[in-house]
Design a protein around this motif. Sequence first.
Motif, PDB file in Angstrom:
ATOM      1  N   PHE A 210       0.805  -1.083  -0.010  1.00 37.20           N
ATOM      2  CA  PHE A 210       0.088   0.001  -0.020  1.00 37.20           C
ATOM      3  C   PHE A 210       0.979   1.233   0.072  1.00 37.20           C
ATOM      4  CE2 PHE A 210      -2.462  -3.355   1.796  1.00 37.20           C
ATOM      5  CZ  PHE A 210      -3.835  -3.288   1.260  1.00 37.20           C
ATOM      6  N   ASP A 211       0.401   2.430  -0.461  1.00 37.18           N
ATOM      7  CA  ASP A 211       1.040   3.528  -0.451  1.00 37.18           C
ATOM      8  C   ASP A 211       0.947   4.271   0.955  1.00 37.18           C
ATOM      9  OD1 ASP A 211      -1.478   5.005  -0.219  1.00 37.18           O
ATOM     10  OD2 ASP A 211      -1.812   5.536  -2.349  1.00 37.18           O
ATOM     11  N   PHE A 212       1.854   5.309   1.158  1.00 41.77           N
ATOM     12  CA  PHE A 212       1.946   5.998   2.220  1.00 41.77           C
ATOM     13  C   PHE A 212       0.686   6.464   2.884  1.00 41.77           C
ATOM     14  CE2 PHE A 212       2.866   9.804   0.053  1.00 41.77           C
ATOM     15  CZ  PHE A 212       2.164  10.975   0.629  1.00 41.77           C
ATOM     16  N   HIS A 213      -0.212   6.926   2.140  1.00 43.96           N
ATOM     17  CA  HIS A 213      -1.516   7.488   2.581  1.00 43.96           C
ATOM     18  C   HIS A 213      -2.249   6.323   3.361  1.00 43.96           C
ATOM     19  CE1 HIS A 213      -1.029  11.097   0.301  1.00 43.96           C
ATOM     20  NE2 HIS A 213      -0.709  10.555  -0.756  1.00 43.96           N
ATOM     21  N   THR A 214      -2.424   5.204   2.744  1.00 39.47           N
ATOM     22  CA  THR A 214      -3.013   4.026   3.344  1.00 39.47           C
ATOM     23  C   THR A 214      -2.346   3.399   4.364  1.00 39.47           C
ATOM     24  OG1 THR A 214      -3.995   3.574   1.052  1.00 39.47           O
ATOM     25  CG2 THR A 214      -4.050   1.569   2.804  1.00 39.47           C
ATOM     26  N   GLU A 215      -0.974   3.296   4.249  1.00 32.21           N
ATOM     27  CA  GLU A 215      -0.222   3.053   5.423  1.00 32.21           C
ATOM     28  C   GLU A 215      -0.358   3.599   6.641  1.00 32.21           C
ATOM     29  OE1 GLU A 215       4.158   1.281   5.409  1.00 32.21           O
ATOM     30  OE2 GLU A 215       2.814   0.000   4.030  1.00 32.21           O
ATOM     31  N   LEU A 216      -0.303   5.089   6.494  1.00 35.80           N
ATOM     32  CA  LEU A 216      -0.424   5.742   7.761  1.00 35.80           C
ATOM     33  C   LEU A 216      -1.890   5.696   8.279  1.00 35.80           C
ATOM     34  CD1 LEU A 216       1.476   8.856   6.938  1.00 35.80           C
ATOM     35  CD2 LEU A 216       2.180   7.110   8.225  1.00 35.80           C
ATOM     36  N   LYS A 217      -3.062   5.401   7.696  1.00 34.11           N
ATOM     37  CA  LYS A 217      -4.184   5.224   8.255  1.00 34.11           C
ATOM     38  C   LYS A 217      -4.273   3.917   8.859  1.00 34.11           C
ATOM     39  CE  LYS A 217      -6.792   7.686   4.457  1.00 34.11           C
ATOM     40  NZ  LYS A 217      -7.696   7.519   3.483  1.00 34.11           N
ATOM     41  N   THR A 218      -3.554   2.914   8.362  1.00 35.25           N
ATOM     42  CA  THR A 218      -3.477   1.666   8.945  1.00 35.25           C
ATOM     43  C   THR A 218      -2.617   1.631  10.465  1.00 35.25           C
ATOM     44  OG1 THR A 218      -3.714   0.480   6.978  1.00 35.25           O
ATOM     45  CG2 THR A 218      -3.000  -0.830   8.329  1.00 35.25           C
ATOM     46  N   ILE A 219      -1.584   2.431  10.281  1.00 39.38           N
ATOM     47  CA  ILE A 219      -0.694   2.280  11.580  1.00 39.38           C
ATOM     48  C   ILE A 219      -1.458   3.171  12.549  1.00 39.38           C
ATOM     49  CG2 ILE A 219       0.749   4.518  10.961  1.00 39.38           C
ATOM     50  CD1 ILE A 219       1.940   0.969  12.092  1.00 39.38           C
ATOM     51  N   LYS A 220      -2.149   4.081  12.346  1.00 37.02           N
ATOM     52  CA  LYS A 220      -3.010   4.637  13.345  1.00 37.02           C
ATOM     53  C   LYS A 220      -4.012   3.712  14.025  1.00 37.02           C
ATOM     54  CE  LYS A 220      -4.824   8.425  15.263  1.00 37.02           C
ATOM     55  NZ  LYS A 220      -6.103   8.025  15.907  1.00 37.02           N
ATOM     56  N   VAL A 247      -6.454   1.107  -4.465  1.00 42.36           N
ATOM     57  CA  VAL A 247      -6.555  -0.294  -3.801  1.00 42.36           C
ATOM     58  C   VAL A 247      -6.582  -0.142  -2.110  1.00 42.36           C
ATOM     59  CG1 VAL A 247      -5.532  -1.561  -5.593  1.00 42.36           C
ATOM     60  CG2 VAL A 247      -3.842  -0.328  -3.905  1.00 42.36           C
ATOM     61  N   GLU A 248      -6.942   1.092  -1.722  1.00 42.15           N
ATOM     62  CA  GLU A 248      -6.985   1.280  -0.253  1.00 42.15           C
ATOM     63  C   GLU A 248      -7.649   0.260   0.653  1.00 42.15           C
ATOM     64  OE1 GLU A 248      -8.652   4.726   2.688  1.00 42.15           O
ATOM     65  OE2 GLU A 248      -6.929   5.366   1.414  1.00 42.15           O
ATOM     66  N   ASN A 249      -8.977  -0.192  -0.135  1.00 41.23           N
ATOM     67  CA  ASN A 249      -9.620  -1.090   0.675  1.00 41.23           C
ATOM     68  C   ASN A 249      -9.541  -2.334   0.119  1.00 41.23           C
ATOM     69  OD1 ASN A 249     -11.186   0.730   2.192  1.00 41.23           O
ATOM     70  ND2 ASN A 249     -12.310   1.269   0.360  1.00 41.23           N
ATOM     71  N   SER A 250      -8.403  -2.797  -0.703  1.00 43.29           N
ATOM     72  CA  SER A 250      -8.106  -4.034  -1.137  1.00 43.29           C
ATOM     73  C   SER A 250      -7.453  -4.978   0.147  1.00 43.29           C
ATOM     74  CB  SER A 250      -7.189  -3.937  -2.114  1.00 43.29           C
ATOM     75  OG  SER A 250      -6.568  -5.267  -2.535  1.00 43.29           O
ATOM     76  N   ILE A 251      -7.602  -6.069   0.101  1.00 46.29           N
ATOM     77  CA  ILE A 251      -6.892  -6.832   1.113  1.00 46.29           C
ATOM     78  C   ILE A 251      -5.435  -6.944   0.672  1.00 46.29           C
ATOM     79  CG2 ILE A 251      -6.430  -9.324   1.777  1.00 46.29           C
ATOM     80  CD1 ILE A 251      -8.604  -7.720   3.195  1.00 46.29           C
ATOM     81  N   VAL A 252      -5.233  -7.137  -0.619  1.00 40.61           N
ATOM     82  CA  VAL A 252      -3.845  -7.406  -1.117  1.00 40.61           C
ATOM     83  C   VAL A 252      -3.011  -5.981  -1.607  1.00 40.61           C
ATOM     84  CG1 VAL A 252      -4.164  -9.826  -1.433  1.00 40.61           C
ATOM     85  CG2 VAL A 252      -4.479  -8.242  -3.494  1.00 40.61           C
ATOM     86  N   GLY A 253      -3.650  -4.891  -1.750  1.00 44.19           N
ATOM     87  CA  GLY A 253      -2.974  -3.918  -2.178  1.00 44.19           C
ATOM     88  C   GLY A 253      -2.694  -3.866  -3.760  1.00 44.19           C
ATOM     89  N   TYR A 254      -1.493  -3.153  -3.932  1.00 49.13           N
ATOM     90  CA  TYR A 254      -1.260  -3.057  -5.292  1.00 49.13           C
ATOM     91  C   TYR A 254      -1.206  -4.120  -6.350  1.00 49.13           C
ATOM     92  CZ  TYR A 254       3.783  -3.411  -4.826  1.00 49.13           C
ATOM     93  OH  TYR A 254       5.423  -3.879  -4.696  1.00 49.13           O
ATOM     94  N   TYR A 255      -1.238  -5.388  -5.896  1.00 49.76           N
ATOM     95  CA  TYR A 255      -1.205  -6.776  -6.723  1.00 49.76           C
ATOM     96  C   TYR A 255      -2.465  -6.801  -7.312  1.00 49.76           C
ATOM     97  CZ  TYR A 255       2.545  -7.342  -3.121  1.00 49.76           C
ATOM     98  OH  TYR A 255       3.629  -7.149  -2.466  1.00 49.76           O
ATOM     99  N   ASP A 256      -3.543  -5.943  -6.775  1.00 52.02           N
ATOM    100  CA  ASP A 256      -4.960  -5.979  -7.760  1.00 52.02           C
ATOM    101  C   ASP A 256      -4.626  -5.084  -8.970  1.00 52.02           C
ATOM    102  OD1 ASP A 256      -6.313  -7.747  -6.394  1.00 52.02           O
ATOM    103  OD2 ASP A 256      -7.194  -6.305  -4.648  1.00 52.02           O
TER     104      ASP A 256
END
Length: 373
Positions: A210-220, A247-256
């Motif tokens: 995932f990109d940093f926007h999504t990753e920061l949401k997840t780490i929060k 792909v923010e709501n994907s389970i596998v991220g950019y592989y989709d």
Amino acid sequence: MGKKGILERLAEGPVIGDGSYVITLEKRGYVKAGPFTPEAAIEYPDAVRQLHRDFLRAGADVLQAFTFYSTDGKLSTSEGGKVFTSADLNQSACDIVWEVAKTKPDTLVCGGVSPTPCYTQGKGKAAVQKQFQNQCEIFVKNKVDFLLGEFFGHVEEAEWAIEAMKTCGMPVACTLRIGPRGDLDGVSAGECAVRMARAGCDIVGLNCSFDFHTELKTIKIMKDALAAEGLTPYLMTQPVGYHLPEVENSIVGYYDLPEYPLALEPRLLVRFDCREYARKAYELGVRYIGGCCGFEPYHMREVAEELAPERGGIRPPGADKNSNWGDALAESTITPHVAIRHTKEYWERVIPASGRPGGRLTNELVAYEGQLK
């Protein structure tokens, strides 16, 4: 006096990680897309050595040995009929990374443990942990500074890796390749973080997919869950170096994405996106800030430049050649309108274009993929 360890440094402030190895070396012609295994550590040591040098010059505090996917269950026969074992590759990778790290003596060296097919094949905890132990033996022998388990899609496998790494007597970090929806088994991001911390993980985080926007949401989400349980590991993020809003709501991220892995360049972060990433990660409480697939040395240099005030004014070793926010453009003799682009204010207003109006032909591509299936 010896150098400070990873936990001591994290207690003092942000630590800058390195970036992409597998994807970057694939672009340079040293890794095969598909297997993404690290034979280059033996076949092309100079290529790996130079990439370590580049990340170190860009400001990385940590160099990670090039051992991604170096598990005996993943490795296969390479070209020329040579069979490389995890021990072969990890030893070569350690030799290379220490050679570079010793040129800047305070550099930390990290040994990386990867997922093994044994887990998805259902061979059980003992077999999986044996694979992790095999990976770690060389790291212990070579006295790396800490261990990192990375790229886990299943928190259970991450827990098993943490347990195995903890027996080695050094600090342990572990990262999952998950987004806000949680792991591949449906375990929430918050629960994943809690389980990793309770397994003994000193540094809990995310990498890849995932990109940093999504990753920061997840780490929060993970940070809040840890706080609710009174758990206080350090936090770590190493996102991919691409924009991936779809792909923010994907389970596998950019592989989709149909562009993965050979047509992602139009999505690549520009250097000032990396400034935004570093600032937002730091403000969120992340203290180990690195990059994963797509993060080139110049991206990590921007992270180091952005966080210089929080690091006692320390700029990257290559800062003398870095045009910080374009400041040296004032000296440009190309044209006057390039010379005026020498301020932070200018570059913060730029919205980069892809140069490909209309984007990809989604309908046609979907139809073609359907034919392939």
